[in-house]
Design a protein around this motif. Sequence first.
Motif, short mmCIF file in Angstrom:
data_model
loop_
_atom_site.label_atom_id
_atom_site.label_comp_id
_atom_site.label_asym_id
_atom_site.label_seq_id
_atom_site.Cartn_x
_atom_site.Cartn_y
_atom_site.Cartn_z
N LEU A 107 1.79 -8.84 -2.13
CA LEU A 107 1.98 -8.60 -0.70
C LEU A 107 2.72 -7.29 -0.46
N THR A 108 3.72 -7.03 -1.28
CA THR A 108 4.50 -5.80 -1.14
C THR A 108 3.63 -4.57 -1.39
N LEU A 109 2.80 -4.62 -2.42
CA LEU A 109 1.91 -3.49 -2.70
C LEU A 109 0.93 -3.27 -1.55
N VAL A 110 0.36 -4.36 -1.03
CA VAL A 110 -0.54 -4.24 0.12
C VAL A 110 0.23 -3.66 1.31
N GLY A 111 1.44 -4.13 1.52
CA GLY A 111 2.27 -3.61 2.60
C GLY A 111 2.55 -2.13 2.47
N LEU A 112 2.79 -1.67 1.24
CA LEU A 112 3.02 -0.24 1.03
C LEU A 112 1.77 0.59 1.33
N VAL A 113 0.61 0.08 0.96
CA VAL A 113 -0.64 0.79 1.26
C VAL A 113 -0.85 0.84 2.78
N LEU A 114 -0.60 -0.30 3.45
CA LEU A 114 -0.72 -0.32 4.91
C LEU A 114 0.32 0.57 5.58
N LEU A 115 1.53 0.61 5.03
CA LEU A 115 2.56 1.51 5.55
C LEU A 115 2.12 2.96 5.39
N LEU A 116 1.56 3.28 4.26
CA LEU A 116 1.03 4.64 4.05
C LEU A 116 -0.01 4.97 5.12
N ALA A 117 -0.94 4.06 5.36
CA ALA A 117 -1.97 4.29 6.37
C ALA A 117 -1.36 4.44 7.76
N THR A 118 -0.36 3.62 8.07
CA THR A 118 0.33 3.71 9.36
C THR A 118 1.00 5.06 9.53
N MET A 119 1.69 5.51 8.49
CA MET A 119 2.39 6.80 8.57
C MET A 119 1.40 7.95 8.71
N LEU A 139 -2.93 19.58 7.25
CA LEU A 139 -1.52 19.21 7.11
C LEU A 139 -1.39 17.73 6.74
N VAL A 140 -2.12 16.89 7.46
CA VAL A 140 -2.06 15.46 7.21
C VAL A 140 -2.55 15.15 5.80
N THR A 141 -3.61 15.81 5.37
CA THR A 141 -4.12 15.62 4.01
C THR A 141 -3.06 15.98 2.97
N GLY A 142 -2.35 17.06 3.21
CA GLY A 142 -1.26 17.45 2.30
C GLY A 142 -0.17 16.40 2.22
N VAL A 143 0.18 15.83 3.36
CA VAL A 143 1.21 14.79 3.38
C VAL A 143 0.71 13.53 2.68
N VAL A 144 -0.56 13.18 2.90
CA VAL A 144 -1.14 12.01 2.22
C VAL A 144 -1.06 12.20 0.72
N LEU A 145 -1.45 13.37 0.25
CA LEU A 145 -1.39 13.64 -1.18
C LEU A 145 0.03 13.54 -1.71
N TRP A 146 0.99 14.00 -0.94
CA TRP A 146 2.40 13.90 -1.33
C TRP A 146 2.83 12.44 -1.45
N TYR A 147 2.49 11.63 -0.43
CA TYR A 147 2.82 10.20 -0.48
C TYR A 147 2.16 9.52 -1.67
N VAL A 148 0.90 9.79 -1.88
CA VAL A 148 0.18 9.18 -3.01
C VAL A 148 0.84 9.58 -4.32
N LEU A 149 1.24 10.84 -4.44
CA LEU A 149 1.91 11.30 -5.65
C LEU A 149 3.24 10.56 -5.84
#
Length: 165
Positions: A107-119, A139-149
């Motif tokens: 659940l926590t991992l799913v929540g983190l993925v959903l939190l990433l999508a929300t952000m 810009l958003v793509t760059g931030v997504v890549l940063w979060y994923v990293l």
Amino acid sequence: MSTAEGSVRRSRGRDETEEERADRMWGELIQEVRVAQMGVQILFGFLLTVVFAPTFADLPDTDRRIYIVTVVLGATATGALIGPVSLHRLVSGRRVKPQAVTWASRLTLVGLVLLLATMVCSLLLILRVATHDPYVPWLVTGVVLWYVLCWFALPLWTRRRHTSH
């Protein structure tokens, strides 16, 4: 070094029972969830107030759709990240802590993925409204890549590189 000392193998990991391991992992998980919960709850609370701003009515349809998707993602992230607490409360005392830890972790991992999508959606909406510039998706793509990293790639790399087999 004597032969007795040389034949003693050093243990990697902890010498704990399944229940002790589940207790430890539960405590660690709850600490992690507390951090994520705070972030998602603040973000979700902010998102809920946006619709009441006077300028909300002036948003183009695309931005309204992004807002709706963002609010739904925030609600689902909140549910997933609060889920481990409810899970623990409902199964407490039933002698299923190892299984509860597994499900709470999922659940926590799913929540983190959903939190990433929300952000990501929040950032997209805010930058679209603030700038109206064509570079916003970059810009958003760059931030997504940063979060994923930070959130996934580095932890998975560390797990793979440093996990003893």
